[in-house]
Design a protein around this motif. Structure first.
Motif, PDB file in Angstrom:
ATOM      1  N   LEU A 153     -13.812  -0.915 -40.309  1.00 36.40           N
ATOM      2  CA  LEU A 153     -13.140  -2.215 -40.333  1.00 36.40           C
ATOM      3  C   LEU A 153     -13.790  -3.186 -41.306  1.00 36.40           C
ATOM      4  O   LEU A 153     -13.120  -3.963 -41.975  1.00 36.40           O
ATOM      5  N   GLY A 154     -15.103  -3.190 -41.388  1.00 44.19           N
ATOM      6  CA  GLY A 154     -15.824  -4.149 -42.220  1.00 44.19           C
ATOM      7  C   GLY A 154     -17.259  -4.245 -41.746  1.00 44.19           C
ATOM      8  O   GLY A 154     -17.887  -3.219 -41.470  1.00 44.19           O
ATOM      9  N   HIS A 155     -17.792  -5.460 -41.651  1.00 42.79           N
ATOM     10  CA  HIS A 155     -19.109  -5.611 -41.043  1.00 42.79           C
ATOM     11  C   HIS A 155     -19.117  -6.809 -40.096  1.00 42.79           C
ATOM     12  O   HIS A 155     -18.270  -7.699 -40.190  1.00 42.79           O
ATOM     13  N   ILE A 156     -20.080  -6.798 -39.189  1.00 38.47           N
ATOM     14  CA  ILE A 156     -20.263  -7.906 -38.256  1.00 38.47           C
ATOM     15  C   ILE A 156     -21.708  -8.371 -38.325  1.00 38.47           C
ATOM     16  O   ILE A 156     -22.616  -7.604 -38.674  1.00 38.47           O
ATOM     17  N   VAL A 157     -21.904  -9.647 -38.004  1.00 40.14           N
ATOM     18  CA  VAL A 157     -23.244 -10.222 -37.897  1.00 40.14           C
ATOM     19  C   VAL A 157     -23.420 -10.710 -36.473  1.00 40.14           C
ATOM     20  O   VAL A 157     -22.639 -11.535 -35.982  1.00 40.14           O
ATOM     21  N   LEU A 158     -24.441 -10.174 -35.803  1.00 40.07           N
ATOM     22  CA  LEU A 158     -24.704 -10.513 -34.409  1.00 40.07           C
ATOM     23  C   LEU A 158     -25.903 -11.441 -34.299  1.00 40.07           C
ATOM     24  O   LEU A 158     -26.927 -11.225 -34.957  1.00 40.07           O
ATOM     25  N   PRO A 159     -25.811 -12.473 -33.462  1.00 36.12           N
ATOM     26  CA  PRO A 159     -26.965 -13.334 -33.189  1.00 36.12           C
ATOM     27  C   PRO A 159     -27.753 -12.782 -32.009  1.00 36.12           C
ATOM     28  O   PRO A 159     -27.186 -12.191 -31.086  1.00 36.12           O
ATOM     29  N   THR A 160     -29.070 -12.981 -32.024  1.00 34.50           N
ATOM     30  CA  THR A 160     -29.872 -12.518 -30.895  1.00 34.50           C
ATOM     31  C   THR A 160     -31.170 -13.315 -30.782  1.00 34.50           C
ATOM     32  O   THR A 160     -31.809 -13.607 -31.797  1.00 34.50           O
ATOM     33  N   PRO A 161     -31.571 -13.672 -29.565  1.00 39.53           N
ATOM     34  CA  PRO A 161     -32.893 -14.268 -29.363  1.00 39.53           C
ATOM     35  C   PRO A 161     -33.971 -13.188 -29.252  1.00 39.53           C
ATOM     36  O   PRO A 161     -35.146 -13.506 -29.139  1.00 39.53           O
ATOM     37  N   ARG A 162     -33.580 -11.911 -29.275  1.00 40.38           N
ATOM     38  CA  ARG A 162     -34.510 -10.778 -29.155  1.00 40.38           C
ATOM     39  C   ARG A 162     -34.390  -9.946 -30.426  1.00 40.38           C
ATOM     40  O   ARG A 162     -33.966  -8.790 -30.405  1.00 40.38           O
ATOM     41  N   GLN A 163     -34.784 -10.536 -31.538  1.00 38.81           N
ATOM     42  CA  GLN A 163     -34.530  -9.966 -32.849  1.00 38.81           C
ATOM     43  C   GLN A 163     -35.114  -8.565 -33.019  1.00 38.81           C
ATOM     44  O   GLN A 163     -34.414  -7.616 -33.353  1.00 38.81           O
ATOM     45  N   GLN A 164     -36.420  -8.422 -32.829  1.00 38.80           N
ATOM     46  CA  GLN A 164     -37.036  -7.127 -33.101  1.00 38.80           C
ATOM     47  C   GLN A 164     -36.525  -6.053 -32.156  1.00 38.80           C
ATOM     48  O   GLN A 164     -36.269  -4.911 -32.568  1.00 38.80           O
ATOM     49  N   GLU A 165     -36.351  -6.408 -30.890  1.00 33.38           N
ATOM     50  CA  GLU A 165     -35.841  -5.430 -29.931  1.00 33.38           C
ATOM     51  C   GLU A 165     -34.426  -4.984 -30.297  1.00 33.38           C
ATOM     52  O   GLU A 165     -34.073  -3.808 -30.173  1.00 33.38           O
ATOM     53  N   THR A 166     -33.621  -5.931 -30.771  1.00 33.68           N
ATOM     54  CA  THR A 166     -32.252  -5.600 -31.151  1.00 33.68           C
ATOM     55  C   THR A 166     -32.226  -4.697 -32.382  1.00 33.68           C
ATOM     56  O   THR A 166     -31.503  -3.693 -32.428  1.00 33.68           O
TER      57      THR A 166
END
Length: 315
Positions: A153-166
């Motif tokens: 489909l394309g790409h997505i950008v996800l926000p997270t407060p747990r950056q390294q774990e994500t």
């Protein structure tokens, strides 16, 4: 989480298959996606839902009515039932609960089978195989062809407060490949470095980006990117977006990492749709991950952008 990135095999997950979101304003979503961006509206099981077609898949983007705006499911595609079983085993081995989607849920998504779980960012994830195709002619408003196929489909950008774990989860568990980074605040930023990480699974430069954010509350998305086959189609869509009174988050510009010429428009719910063309293709044989120091070569002026919901502090 134990590191498993040595001697890596090609990703089992092949592409971004679909995105399902909920909104409090389906009509305004229709104005944006169908009238301005030129997607084809089709039908689905929810009479009040918005089902959007960009290729032979029956609906790559589904927008359902609700009391608030949030991501309902990010659908990642694998080759077949064996790929699905492999992802299920790997996710469960990482200590994450997995459920099999029911027959009714799969029929609603027009797929053969799928599993569901939640990633460390709080994103509802679905992994599936066997999409049902619609072989009737695709009718787009700007005469454009959406660039999908093996790139998804394309790409997505996800926000997270747990950056390294994500990031670790997507790379070490789901097999995504690092495709570079950008340090927030630029090269001279004070304090420990905080980076947006770009991740790929096919020739599209990045299919996922993971961005540090202050909370994991809805809508749970920074932006969705869709790509079309010509600059003229991007220009026509930009004219339509402006005429319909949508807020431009960013003017037209060319990115430094994926070379995409694009603009960003604010969707109902506080996140963006990036609409672009001329994205680069990665040859994994020779690719090395790099850190960019500027978002764009030119354009992409964000000065008039409203705050994204993902970065607005909650009360």
């Amino acid at each position: 989480m134990e590191r498993t990135t040595m001697n890596r095999q090609p990703p089992v997950i092949r592409s971004l298959g679909y995105l399902r979101v909920q909104t409090a304003d389906v009509p305004r979503w229709r104005d944006l996606t169908v009238d301005a961006l030129g997607m084809q509206e089709t039908t689905g099981p929810h009479a009040d839902g918005l089902y959007l077609r960009v290729d032979e898949r029956e609906a790559r983007l589904v927008v359902l009515p609700g009391s608030d705006d949030r991501v309902l499911g990010v659908g990642w595609e694998v080759r077949d039932q064996y790929g699905l079983a492999e992802v299920e085993r790997t996710v469960e081995a990482a200590g994450i609960s997995v459920r099999r989607l029911s027959l009714e849920e799969c029929e609603e998504r027009r797929i053969e089978a799928a599993i569901g779980f939640t990633d460390p960012a709080g994103t509802p994830v679905e992994v599936f195989f066997g999409p049902v195709l619609d072989h009737s002619p695709l009718r787009t408003a700007h005469g454009q062809r959406f660039v999908t196929g093996e790139q998804g489909l394309g790409h997505i950008v996800l926000p997270t407060p747990r950056q390294q774990e994500t990031v670790d989860f997507y790379c070490d568990v789901l097999g995504f490949l690092p495709r570079g980074a950008m340090k927030l605040g630029g090269p001279g930023a004070e304090g420990p470095p905080r980076r947006i990480r770009f991740l790929g699974i096919n020739q599209r430069h990045h299919t996922l980006a993971v961005c540090p954010a202050p909370h994991a509350d809805p809508p749970g998305m920074v932006h969705l990117m869709v790509e079309v086959d010509s600059l003229d189609a991007v220009g026509r869509a930009l004219d339509k977006v402006n005429a319909a009174g949508f807020s431009l988050s960013s003017t037209l510009g060319r990115h430094t990492n994926d070379k995409m010429v694009s603009f960003y428009v604010r969707a109902p719910g506080g996140w963006d749709i990036e609409y672009g063309t001329e994205g680069m293709r990665v040859d994994e044989t020779y690719y090395t991950a790099e850190e960019i120091t500027a978002d764009s070569y030119w354009g992409h002026d964000w000065s008039g952008s409203e705050p994204l919901a993902a970065f607005s502090m909650k009360a």
